[in-house]
Design a protein around this motif. Sequence first.
Motif, PDB file in Angstrom:
ATOM      1  N   ASN A 191     -15.793 -16.073   7.178  1.00 58.28           N
ATOM      2  CA  ASN A 191     -14.999 -15.589   8.302  1.00 58.28           C
ATOM      3  C   ASN A 191     -13.673 -16.354   8.391  1.00 58.28           C
ATOM      4  N   LEU A 192     -13.746 -17.673   8.349  1.00 55.76           N
ATOM      5  CA  LEU A 192     -12.539 -18.505   8.478  1.00 55.76           C
ATOM      6  C   LEU A 192     -11.581 -18.307   7.308  1.00 55.76           C
ATOM      7  N   ARG A 193     -12.111 -18.195   6.097  1.00 55.55           N
ATOM      8  CA  ARG A 193     -11.255 -18.037   4.916  1.00 55.55           C
ATOM      9  C   ARG A 193     -10.496 -16.710   4.945  1.00 55.55           C
ATOM     10  N   VAL A 194     -11.144 -15.648   5.433  1.00 65.26           N
ATOM     11  CA  VAL A 194     -10.451 -14.357   5.546  1.00 65.26           C
ATOM     12  C   VAL A 194      -9.301 -14.482   6.537  1.00 65.26           C
ATOM     13  N   ARG A 195      -9.584 -15.061   7.687  1.00 67.23           N
ATOM     14  CA  ARG A 195      -8.539 -15.209   8.709  1.00 67.23           C
ATOM     15  C   ARG A 195      -7.366 -16.045   8.205  1.00 67.23           C
ATOM     16  N   GLU A 196      -7.654 -17.114   7.473  1.00 69.32           N
ATOM     17  CA  GLU A 196      -6.581 -17.957   6.923  1.00 69.32           C
ATOM     18  C   GLU A 196      -5.702 -17.157   5.972  1.00 69.32           C
ATOM     19  N   GLN A 197      -6.297 -16.338   5.134  1.00 67.99           N
ATOM     20  CA  GLN A 197      -5.524 -15.529   4.194  1.00 67.99           C
ATOM     21  C   GLN A 197      -4.671 -14.490   4.915  1.00 67.99           C
ATOM     22  N   LEU A 198      -5.236 -13.896   5.953  1.00 65.83           N
ATOM     23  CA  LEU A 198      -4.540 -12.804   6.634  1.00 65.83           C
ATOM     24  C   LEU A 198      -3.462 -13.279   7.592  1.00 65.83           C
ATOM     25  N   ASN A 199      -3.435 -14.568   7.924  1.00 68.44           N
ATOM     26  CA  ASN A 199      -2.429 -15.097   8.848  1.00 68.44           C
ATOM     27  C   ASN A 199      -1.012 -14.783   8.419  1.00 68.44           C
ATOM     28  N   TRP A 200      -0.760 -14.707   7.138  1.00 63.00           N
ATOM     29  CA  TRP A 200       0.603 -14.515   6.643  1.00 63.00           C
ATOM     30  C   TRP A 200       0.799 -13.148   6.003  1.00 63.00           C
ATOM     31  N   MET A 201      -0.184 -12.240   6.144  1.00 62.52           N
ATOM     32  CA  MET A 201      -0.104 -10.954   5.454  1.00 62.52           C
ATOM     33  C   MET A 201       0.113  -9.804   6.426  1.00 62.52           C
ATOM     34  N   SER A 202       0.565  -8.693   5.897  1.00 63.12           N
ATOM     35  CA  SER A 202       0.698  -7.487   6.710  1.00 63.12           C
ATOM     36  C   SER A 202      -0.648  -6.784   6.781  1.00 63.12           C
ATOM     37  N   SER A 203      -0.782  -5.879   7.729  1.00 64.20           N
ATOM     38  CA  SER A 203      -2.046  -5.181   7.909  1.00 64.20           C
ATOM     39  C   SER A 203      -2.264  -4.083   6.872  1.00 64.20           C
ATOM     40  N   SER A 204      -1.408  -4.015   5.872  1.00 66.82           N
ATOM     41  CA  SER A 204      -1.610  -3.014   4.817  1.00 66.82           C
ATOM     42  C   SER A 204      -2.640  -3.465   3.784  1.00 66.82           C
ATOM     43  N   ALA A 205      -3.025  -4.731   3.814  1.00 65.10           N
ATOM     44  CA  ALA A 205      -4.034  -5.223   2.876  1.00 65.10           C
ATOM     45  C   ALA A 205      -5.400  -4.635   3.230  1.00 65.10           C
ATOM     46  N   VAL A 206      -6.220  -4.443   2.222  1.00 64.62           N
ATOM     47  CA  VAL A 206      -7.605  -4.015   2.397  1.00 64.62           C
ATOM     48  C   VAL A 206      -8.472  -5.252   2.252  1.00 64.62           C
ATOM     49  N   VAL A 207      -9.413  -5.433   3.165  1.00 61.57           N
ATOM     50  CA  VAL A 207     -10.284  -6.605   3.160  1.00 61.57           C
ATOM     51  C   VAL A 207     -11.679  -6.182   2.721  1.00 61.57           C
ATOM     52  N   ILE A 208     -12.218  -6.896   1.749  1.00 58.91           N
ATOM     53  CA  ILE A 208     -13.587  -6.664   1.290  1.00 58.91           C
ATOM     54  C   ILE A 208     -14.356  -7.966   1.467  1.00 58.91           C
ATOM     55  N   VAL A 209     -15.460  -7.889   2.207  1.00 63.83           N
ATOM     56  CA  VAL A 209     -16.274  -9.079   2.459  1.00 63.83           C
ATOM     57  C   VAL A 209     -17.702  -8.808   2.029  1.00 63.83           C
ATOM     58  N   CYS A 210     -18.228  -9.707   1.226  1.00 65.87           N
ATOM     59  CA  CYS A 210     -19.642  -9.678   0.859  1.00 65.87           C
ATOM     60  C   CYS A 210     -20.298 -10.851   1.583  1.00 65.87           C
ATOM     61  N   TRP A 211     -21.008 -10.546   2.672  1.00 66.61           N
ATOM     62  CA  TRP A 211     -21.659 -11.584   3.467  1.00 66.61           C
ATOM     63  C   TRP A 211     -22.824 -12.182   2.691  1.00 66.61           C
ATOM     64  N   THR A 212     -23.098 -13.449   2.947  1.00 62.34           N
ATOM     65  CA  THR A 212     -24.135 -14.163   2.214  1.00 62.34           C
ATOM     66  C   THR A 212     -25.321 -14.477   3.124  1.00 62.34           C
ATOM     67  N   TRP A 213     -26.216 -15.297   2.660  1.00 57.31           N
ATOM     68  CA  TRP A 213     -27.431 -15.642   3.394  1.00 57.31           C
ATOM     69  C   TRP A 213     -27.093 -16.473   4.640  1.00 57.31           C
ATOM     70  N   PRO A 214     -27.608 -16.094   5.808  1.00 54.01           N
ATOM     71  CA  PRO A 214     -27.343 -16.845   7.044  1.00 54.01           C
ATOM     72  C   PRO A 214     -27.854 -18.288   6.974  1.00 54.01           C
TER      73      PRO A 214
END
Length: 124
Positions: free
Chosen positions: A55-78
């Motif tokens: 969650n945190l790593r995605v937010r860090e990457q998107l802080n400087w990007m436009s909303s045109s990027a597509v985000v793909i997340v593969c969640w792992t074991w809780p």
Amino acid sequence: MITVVAAGDSFIWGSELSDHKHGGQDGYSHLTFPALLADTYICAAYPGIGNKEINLRVREQLNWMSSSAVVIVCWTWPTRDNNVDSDRDIASLQEYLDYHGYRYLFTCADNCVITGKLDYSNWF
């Protein structure tokens, strides 16, 4: 042009794929399914991380990007977060992405994160 920001654990990092380089900043594979879909690929994954860090790593990457990027997340074991479910982390990122207008796709390394308590309309 499709810019993909992908996050997750070793499945998205591509630890077992032929072009994976052990160590280094760009040690991730460019043969993972998110990388193959992208014209521009940004890997926010890392082997062995938990859902909170994803969650945190995605937010860090998107802080400087436009909303045109597509985000793909593969969640792992809780359990990697010493947690029995990751609903809070998953819902938090989903709300963030919706609020900022990002297109996204969620998937998971294991169905244990499918609890029936989330919006699964962008899950595959």
